[in-house]
Design an enzyme around this catalytic site. Structure first.
Site, short mmCIF file in Angstrom:
data_model
loop_
_atom_site.label_atom_id
_atom_site.label_comp_id
_atom_site.label_asym_id
_atom_site.label_seq_id
_atom_site.Cartn_x
_atom_site.Cartn_y
_atom_site.Cartn_z
N GLN A 2 1.61 -3.99 4.36
CA GLN A 2 0.92 -4.74 5.48
C GLN A 2 0.97 -3.30 6.87
O GLN A 2 -0.42 -2.36 7.10
CB GLN A 2 0.34 -5.56 5.87
CG GLN A 2 -0.49 -6.96 5.71
CD GLN A 2 0.12 -8.20 6.08
OE1 GLN A 2 0.67 -8.08 7.51
NE2 GLN A 2 -1.06 -8.80 5.29
N SER A 32 -6.51 -0.49 5.88
CA SER A 32 -6.97 -1.73 7.48
C SER A 32 -6.93 -1.47 8.00
O SER A 32 -7.93 -1.46 8.95
CB SER A 32 -5.57 -2.22 6.69
OG SER A 32 -6.45 -3.45 6.03
N ARG A 39 -2.15 -4.57 -1.31
CA ARG A 39 -2.33 -5.77 -0.47
C ARG A 39 -1.19 -6.61 -0.20
O ARG A 39 -1.78 -7.73 -1.34
CB ARG A 39 -3.53 -5.43 -0.39
CG ARG A 39 -4.29 -4.85 -0.57
CD ARG A 39 -5.99 -5.15 0.51
NE ARG A 39 -6.78 -3.77 1.27
CZ ARG A 39 -7.40 -4.16 1.81
NH1 ARG A 39 -8.69 -4.84 1.62
NH2 ARG A 39 -7.76 -2.81 2.93
N ASP A 45 -0.23 0.16 5.30
CA ASP A 45 -2.26 0.31 4.37
C ASP A 45 -2.86 0.72 5.30
O ASP A 45 -3.57 0.49 6.27
CB ASP A 45 -2.55 -1.67 4.64
CG ASP A 45 -4.00 -1.99 4.01
OD1 ASP A 45 -4.88 -0.28 3.98
OD2 ASP A 45 -4.21 -3.19 3.39
N TYR A 66 -9.72 -7.73 -2.26
CA TYR A 66 -10.74 -7.11 -2.56
C TYR A 66 -12.73 -7.41 -3.54
O TYR A 66 -12.29 -9.24 -3.87
CB TYR A 66 -10.56 -5.61 -3.57
CG TYR A 66 -10.14 -4.68 -3.07
CD1 TYR A 66 -10.31 -3.08 -1.44
CD2 TYR A 66 -8.70 -4.72 -2.83
CE1 TYR A 66 -9.43 -3.09 -1.42
CE2 TYR A 66 -7.55 -3.65 -2.61
CZ TYR A 66 -8.16 -2.70 -1.72
OH TYR A 66 -7.73 -2.01 -1.05
#
Length: 380
Positions: free
Chosen positions: A133, A139, A128, A136, A236
């Site tokens: 991004q 996400s 992350r 990911d 997290y």
């Protein structure tokens, strides 16, 4: 950078897991990968659940065939959930397989890939960091899951979400409580607000308070226990102390009894989902309330939740899908396919006409290589 000459053969296989409707590439991403210099081969029927026909893939520049023809001589294999090792017979020795492997729960699969000599790349291990991004998958899929959870809860709930003022009287707005304010939780808050609910939310990470407020929801946080922060590496949540858990349970118990809808989203990587709601707390809710457990596939945040079943306890309906994004196949596939493309294109070496991974991301997601399990998260 566009490639020149013969680039890598990238195979996209159809999903065989029960209930899996997504596909790892779309005509949009196939076209872009072909433009880079890759040769794309897609298994027939791979996109049917996501409303993508074989002809759509052919028009985008891929060849379409059966499984054996698709994986034959492949340098790369893309899948949503990790394909069975036996299905990849015919791929090049040491071929790279990028998929969602769920490594902590599927160690036998990882060991089988290691023994077969494949280089496996677990997309959910994507670090992350800012530059990753767009790659990911957790996400992109959690965003849709949070949205779908609220829609399902609203559909299951026997009342309206928004306040309605009618000639026959006023209908009060539903009260929705979101537990866990990561990507899924934030989208759940936004969706419940759009539907007209009064929304509150909680998380173990104090930094999420402002995010909750910014979406127009009320933050519900433990204030009596000082110096506790649930932020782990990579954003997290982490396991909390017994003192915090006790305070959290007391706060939630008093709040949850007043709620009509509860969405739970809490996950801790590599561990069973934390228990957030007990049977006693369910019993305190009024009949007709609904709980959606987004963590049901990892053991569940809610006592008594069962994957893909509606369980009724104390008059409260508990819902949870084992694969929530798969219930939005077309959009989930579109986002997932872009995650894969963004990953491959970020490391495309135009001169070599191949994908060359760097250490920061490559080492983070690589599970197996040269017959060995190499990821430190699995070997520690």
């Amino acid at each position: 950078m566009e490639g020149t000459g013969q680039g890598p053969i990238i195979a996209v296989v159809a999903e065989r897991a029960v209930g899996e409707t997504r596909v790892a590439a779309t005509p949009e991403t196939v076209k872009k990968l072909v433009k880079l210099g890759a040769t794309l081969k897609v298994e027939s029927g791979a996109g049917r659940h996501a409303s993508i026909s074989d002809a759509d893939f052919v028009d985008a520049g891929a060849s379409v065939g059966d499984l054996a023809a698709t994986v034959k001589d492949a340098d790369w294999v893309l899948g949503v959930q990790a394909p069975a090792v036996l299905d990849l017979a015919g791929a090049k020795p040491g071929a790279k397989v990028a998929a969602i492997f769920d490594p902590f729960r599927n160690r036998d699969v990882i060991d089988a890939y290691s023994a077969a000599g494949f280089e496996t790349l677990s997309m959910e291990f994507m670090p992350r960091i800012t530059r990753a991004q767009s790659m990911d998958v957790l996400s992109s899929q959690s965003n849709l899951a949070g949205y779908k959870a609220v829609l399902v809860a609203a559909d299951t709930y026997g009342r309206a979400f928004p306040m309605m003022m009618t000639a026959a009287g006023t209908i009060t707005a539903a009260k929705a409580f979101v537990m866990g304010v990561g990507v899924a939780g934030l989208q759940a808050i936004a969706t419940a607000r759009r539907l007209g609910a009064q929304v509150s939310a909680t998380d173990v990470r104090s930094a999420t308070k402002e995010q909750i407020k910014s979406l127009g929801a009320k933050p519900i946080f433990v204030e009596s226990v000082e110096g506790i922060e649930g932020e782990g590496s990579g954003g997290y949540a982490t396991e909390m102390s017994d003192e915090y858990k006790k305070a959290q349970a007391e706060l939630v118990s008093s709040h949850i009894a007043k709620q009509d809808i509860v969405i739970t989203t809490a996950l801790i990587p590599g561990r069973p989902a934390p228990r957030l709601i007990t049977d006693e707390q369910i019993a305190s809710m009024r009949p007709g309330s609904v709980i959606f457990d987004l963590a049901v596939a990892q053991g569940g945040n809610v006592e008594g939740s069962v994957p893909d079943e509606v369980v009724e306890k104390h008059g409260v309906k508990i819902v949870g899908f084992s694969n929530t994004p798969a219930h939005l196949a077309a959009d989930a596939s579109a986002l997932l396919a872009r995650n894969f493309f963004n990953f491959l294109s970020a490391f495309w070496d135009g001169e070599k006409n191949e994908v060359v991974l760097d250490e920061e991301i490559g080492d983070a997601i690589r599970l197996t290589k040269d017959g060995k399990v190499v990821n430190e998260r699995l070997t520690a």
